[in-house]
Scaffold this active site. Structure first.
Site, PDB file in Angstrom:
ATOM      1  N   GLN A 228     -31.680  -0.858 -59.947  1.00 51.29           N
ATOM      2  CA  GLN A 228     -30.402  -0.158 -59.744  1.00 51.29           C
ATOM      3  C   GLN A 228     -30.630   1.280 -59.278  1.00 51.29           C
ATOM      4  O   GLN A 228     -31.292   2.065 -59.967  1.00 51.29           O
ATOM      5  CB  GLN A 228     -29.576  -0.142 -61.032  1.00 51.29           C
ATOM      6  CG  GLN A 228     -29.058  -1.510 -61.452  1.00 51.29           C
ATOM      7  CD  GLN A 228     -29.979  -2.222 -62.408  1.00 51.29           C
ATOM      8  OE1 GLN A 228     -31.187  -1.980 -62.411  1.00 51.29           O
ATOM      9  NE2 GLN A 228     -29.426  -3.092 -63.237  1.00 51.29           N
TER      10      GLN A 228
ATOM     11  N   GLN B 236     -30.458  -2.196 -54.353  1.00 49.35           N
ATOM     12  CA  GLN B 236     -29.616  -2.744 -55.411  1.00 49.35           C
ATOM     13  C   GLN B 236     -28.562  -1.718 -55.834  1.00 49.35           C
ATOM     14  O   GLN B 236     -28.876  -0.547 -56.040  1.00 49.35           O
ATOM     15  CB  GLN B 236     -30.467  -3.146 -56.623  1.00 49.35           C
ATOM     16  CG  GLN B 236     -29.655  -3.790 -57.741  1.00 49.35           C
ATOM     17  CD  GLN B 236     -30.536  -4.416 -58.818  1.00 49.35           C
ATOM     18  OE1 GLN B 236     -31.734  -4.586 -58.642  1.00 49.35           O
ATOM     19  NE2 GLN B 236     -29.924  -4.784 -59.933  1.00 49.35           N
ATOM     20  N   ASP B 237     -27.298  -2.170 -55.945  1.00 49.72           N
ATOM     21  CA  ASP B 237     -26.189  -1.329 -56.428  1.00 49.72           C
ATOM     22  C   ASP B 237     -25.907  -0.140 -55.509  1.00 49.72           C
ATOM     23  O   ASP B 237     -25.740   0.990 -55.971  1.00 49.72           O
ATOM     24  CB  ASP B 237     -26.476  -0.829 -57.850  1.00 49.72           C
ATOM     25  CG  ASP B 237     -26.400  -1.937 -58.880  1.00 49.72           C
ATOM     26  OD1 ASP B 237     -26.195  -3.091 -58.487  1.00 49.72           O
ATOM     27  OD2 ASP B 237     -26.552  -1.661 -60.075  1.00 49.72           O
TER      28      ASP B 237
ATOM     29  N   ASP C 155     -26.192  -7.174 -55.581  1.00 48.96           N
ATOM     30  CA  ASP C 155     -24.930  -6.643 -56.126  1.00 48.96           C
ATOM     31  C   ASP C 155     -24.554  -5.312 -55.476  1.00 48.96           C
ATOM     32  O   ASP C 155     -24.130  -4.372 -56.157  1.00 48.96           O
ATOM     33  CB  ASP C 155     -25.048  -6.441 -57.643  1.00 48.96           C
ATOM     34  CG  ASP C 155     -25.476  -7.691 -58.377  1.00 48.96           C
ATOM     35  OD1 ASP C 155     -25.222  -8.794 -57.864  1.00 48.96           O
ATOM     36  OD2 ASP C 155     -26.066  -7.569 -59.468  1.00 48.96           O
TER      37      ASP C 155
END
Length: 557
Positions: free
Chosen positions: A351, A373-374, A395
């Protein structure tokens, strides 16, 4: 001759005989009066409990709801907005108690590491935002005389719930959860109180015959929700040299400041008018925070790839996801255009957020958000993205705002060998929250680094981060990278029957729905009326605020 003592006894006896009939007459009256009082009190309590039960019908936590309402004075005579206001006031007291509890842990030295202290500080910031949300809700309840007021109420109460769970998410990488077990009970209590308030707010909407959820954007004007004013639309669409900024940031020293953070700090607090910061071309290596008191700010850059804000905070190096953002925006009414925001931590750092937004009525035009990611944390409240590029892997559009991405390019990058690409992870925790991710008229494709190795990785439209995850892809081009199943489980059958995932009139090689998942919560939308719920006009009340900006938008389908 009687003594004084004997005379007194005789007098007492005579008085007793004379007053006995009177006492026999009075006692039944007193008993009757007392019984009537008890009966009236019992009927009053019973009436208030019936009223409380009626108000609490349909809430997720009815026992808590009834116990909260039961001791509100004169409950049966209060209109519903006043009842909800009383609950919101009690919720605010519970938030302050949670904040005090977290502060007490911060003041203890002990064995608390950096990440845990950071998570607690995240909580305190989120509690502060929650108190602002609750104050706004109280004000909206006082003037709750229109459908717009009800939508505003749903928006701020939805954000208040999201804040509690974001606080708890910060402890995800703390060994054993740290102090989380000691604080989570209070946070769940706050969340449940707000949930009950949200459920009661929906009854106001039914009384007013307003529309249901997904109307947060409202009507459109000039390609944008009308909450972006005409003046702001001109600002967003004008050439950089045609705009007169209030402050200029330039790496070469030719402006007022050389860093964006300095310019934000110099901007006025709680401005009622638009304050423009022009950021000249260059690479700005800094983390930028637009705090809640920096309202109505606007960033104008020289274009995607020219004005670049870049940093590399990530969870592997000890940051919380919330605090990893290169740019974090909380001040309401924020606008940005012609800027690239990047988190360069890389796929192995997990993240690592490029942009986090928890600012109501915020809009981004011709911007690029780059990470793995993120990437884009659409945390809470109402947001709009137009003609933007979003690059990521896992995500990479996530959060619990009411958000529409329109005419944007969404690019999946090459992830780590053991990873899958997932475009969205929506985080709705409560079925009464008016939140979700709507992706309309966008291009969903592979980035240049993924194209040569696309067959080695699975790529999905989304997965359910939270119980009531809600995401729709409409009228978009879906590239061949999309797995035929379309969507991915989070963990077994978690949320598969409570989520809402929909696809409507998409095209391209990845749009074939014949082999899609068969989850109870997934649907191929065939009704234009159902799809319209997710447009700018219906989802984020866009006509009431985007019309004030220069960001173009499409109102409906």
């Amino acid at each position: 001759m009687l003594t004084l003592n004997k005379r007194a006894k005789l007098l007492f006896a005579i008085l007793s005989i004379l007053t006995l009939p009177l006492l026999l007459l009075i006692l039944p009256i007193e008993r009757k009066s007392s019984a009537i009082g008890r009966r009236q009190n019992h009927l009053h309590i019973r009436s208030d409990l019936q009223v409380a039960s009626r108000h609490c019908d349909g809430t997720l936590y009815p026992d808590l709801c009834v116990s909260t309402l039961a001791d509100i004075p004169n409950l049966s005579s209060k209109p519903l907005p006043d009842v909800i206001a009383a609950v919101v006031n009690r919720t605010a007291a519970a938030v302050r108690s949670s904040a005090s509890n977290c502060t007490s842990y911060l003041h203890r030295r002990g064995h608390m590491d950096f990440r845990q202290r950071l998570a607690l500080n995240d909580c305190l910031e989120l509690f502060d935002q929650t108190l602002d949300d609750l104050r706004t809700a109280i004000a909206d309840l006082a003037g709750c005389n229109s459908s717009a007021h009800v939508s505003d109420l749903q928006t701020v109460l939805s954000a208040a719930i999201t804040n509690q769970y974001t606080c708890l998410d910060g402890f995800a990488y703390v060994n054993g959860g740290g102090v989380r077990p000691s604080i989570e009970g209070r946070l769940y209590h706050v969340s449940h109180l707000v949930s009950n308030s949200l459920a009661m707010v929906k009854k106001i909407r039914r009384q007013r015959r307003g529309r249901e959820a997904f109307e947060e954007y409202g009507r459109m004007s000039g390609g944008f929700p009308t909450w972006v004013t005409r003046k702001d639309r001109r600002l967003l669409q004008a050439a950089a040299n045609a705009t007169s900024p209030d402050l200029v940031v330039a790496k070469d020293g030719s402006g007022n400041f050389t860093t964006i953070g300095e310019a934000v700090a110099a901007a006025p607090n709680n401005s009622a008018t638009r304050f423009v910061i022009y950021i000249k071309a260059g690479a700005y290596f800094e983390n930028v925070d637009v705090a809640k008191n920096k309202k109505n700010l606007m960033f104008i850059g020289d274009g995607i790839g020219k004005t670049v804000v870049k940093a590399s905070r990530n969870v592997v190096d000890g940051w919380t996801t919330f605090r990893s953002a290169t740019v974090a925006v909380v001040g309401d009414g924020f606008l940005a255009r012609d800027i690239t925001i990047e988190n360069s931590a890389g796929p192995s750092k997990h993240q690592a957020v490029a942009l986090r937004v928890g600012a109501d009525l915020s809009a981004f035009y011709r911007c690029s958000f780059v990470a793995y990611q993120d990437t884009l944390y659409v945390h809470s409240l109402r947001q709009f993205y137009r003609d933007c590029d979003v690059y990521g892997t896992v995500d990479f559009i996530f959060g619990n705002a009411a958000v529409v991405l329109q005419s944007c390019n969404l690019y999946a990058r090459k992830p780590d060998p053991n990873q899958k690409n997932i475009f969205t992870a929506q985080g709705r925790e409560d079925p009464n929250q008016n939140t979700g991710i709507s992706i309309q008229k966008c291009k969903v494709a592979a980035a240049s680094d993924l194209i040569p190795v696309q067959s080695n990785f699975s790529t999905y439209l989304g997965r359910p981060w939270k119980q009531y995850s809600r995401t729709v892809f409409m009228q978009s081009f879906l590239g061949s990278l999309i797995d035929p199943a379309g969507w991915l489980e989070w963990d077994g059958d978690f949320a598969l029957s409570t989520l809402y995932y929909g696809e409507y009139m998409n095209q391209g090689p990845g749009s074939n729905t014949s082999r899609r998942v068969t989850w109870p919560g997934y649907r191929v939308i065939t009704s234009a009326a159902e799809a319209s719920n997710f447009t700018v006009a219906s989802f984020i009340q866009g006509d009431q605020w985007l019309g004030a900006t220069s960001v173009p938008f499409t109102s409906g389908l």
